[in-house]
Design an enzyme around this catalytic site. Structure first.
Site, PDB file in Angstrom:
ATOM      1  N   GLY A   1       0.787  -1.170   0.062  1.00 43.95           N
ATOM      2  CA  GLY A   1      -0.153   0.259   0.172  1.00 43.95           C
ATOM      3  C   GLY A   1       0.654   1.285  -0.054  1.00 43.95           C
ATOM      4  N   SER A   2       2.249   1.129  -0.451  1.00 42.66           N
ATOM      5  CA  SER A   2       3.057   2.389  -0.486  1.00 42.66           C
ATOM      6  C   SER A   2       2.396   3.732  -1.422  1.00 42.66           C
ATOM      7  CB  SER A   2       4.294   2.061  -0.771  1.00 42.66           C
ATOM      8  OG  SER A   2       4.596   1.714  -1.931  1.00 42.66           O
TER       9      SER A   2
ATOM     10  N   ARG B   1      -5.643  -8.671  -8.583  1.00 44.12           N
ATOM     11  CA  ARG B   1      -6.334  -9.284  -9.396  1.00 44.12           C
ATOM     12  C   ARG B   1      -6.535  -8.625 -10.829  1.00 44.12           C
ATOM     13  NH1 ARG B   1      -9.781 -12.849  -6.404  1.00 44.12           N
ATOM     14  NH2 ARG B   1     -11.314 -12.853  -8.091  1.00 44.12           N
TER      15      ARG B   1
ATOM     16  N   HIS C   1       1.520   0.822 -13.376  1.00 40.98           N
ATOM     17  CA  HIS C   1       2.140  -0.399 -13.719  1.00 40.98           C
ATOM     18  C   HIS C   1       3.769  -0.096 -13.886  1.00 40.98           C
ATOM     19  CE1 HIS C   1       3.028  -4.025 -16.043  1.00 40.98           C
ATOM     20  NE2 HIS C   1       3.842  -3.421 -16.988  1.00 40.98           N
TER      21      HIS C   1
END
Ligand code: GRF
Length: 206
Positions: A17-18, A97, A115
């Site tokens: 979660g950075s 996911r 990404h």
């Protein structure tokens, strides 16, 4: 949406979660403060450290463990649960996911991802490992819309990361993540500011 309203975003995570933290801080007192707010943080993994970080920041959050659900069941429940928060946009930040057309059509053109590679050159997981193993002198980070492919959606922004002298995977990741934390809030702020001015939540006018 009017020019003064802030875009409501749901941030999806699976782990550390950075990026969620950097977006949250930017919404509180940084580049996103005037144009976006996090209405919820969602994780498919109740053990993700990012969920704990979200609650420490006072953000609302929820989890749907995916283990016993089919992909359709999972996404149908997710769409229903999101109704409580009514996000304008879904911001994927380390969400592992692959979303199917069930979810993507519910939030058509309103899902954004980061990404850790040039999405035209490398798709899928472990983008920094790919750059490291191929001894790339530089790599890229891509912010893009999410469509039904894997990292194939329209690119919003791409940033170069210099890997000169980065001789461990840790160093590659460290440089990449530092760039991500700067790039993602900046690109979201530019995009949402344009949206706020065009009073539409759709993608037209990107
Ligand atoms: C980041 O490298 C992001 O580009 C990728 O997954 C990683 C998530 O890291 N999609 P974090 O959970 O935000 O720290």
């Amino acid at each position: 949406m009017t020019g003064n309203e802030r875009v409501k975003i749901a941030v999806f995570i699976s782990g550390r979660g950075s990026n969620m933290l950097s977006i949250a801080k930017s919404c509180m007192s940084g580049i996103l403060a005037n144009c976006a707010e996090i209405c919820t943080v969602f994780s498919d993994n109740p053990a993700s450290p990012g969920i704990q970080k979200a609650s420490e920041l006072g953000l609302r959050s929820f989890c749907i463990p995916s283990a016993r659900l089919s992909r359709v069941e999972f996404e149908t429940k997710l769409i229903a649960d999101l109704e409580t928060y009514k996000p304008d946009y879904i911001v994927l930040a380390g969400f592992r996911r692959i979303l199917t057309k069930v979810f993507i059509s519910a939030y058509k053109n309103r899902i954004i991802n980061i990404h850790p590679a040039d999405s035209k050159a490398f798709q899928g997981l472990n983008g920094y490992k790919w750059a490291f193993e191929n001894k790339l002198p530089k790599t890229f980070i891509t912010v893009h819309f999410v469509d039904e492919g894997v990292d194939t959606g329209e690119v919003l922004a791409k940033q170069c990361v210099d890997l000169t002298g980065a001789d461990t995977l840790d160093e590659v990741e460290k440089r990449g993540l530092a760039a991500e934390h700067e790039l993602y809030p900046k690109v979201l702020a530019e995009f949402f500011s344009r949206k706020g001015n065009s009073s539409s939540t759709g993608k037209s006018g990107v």
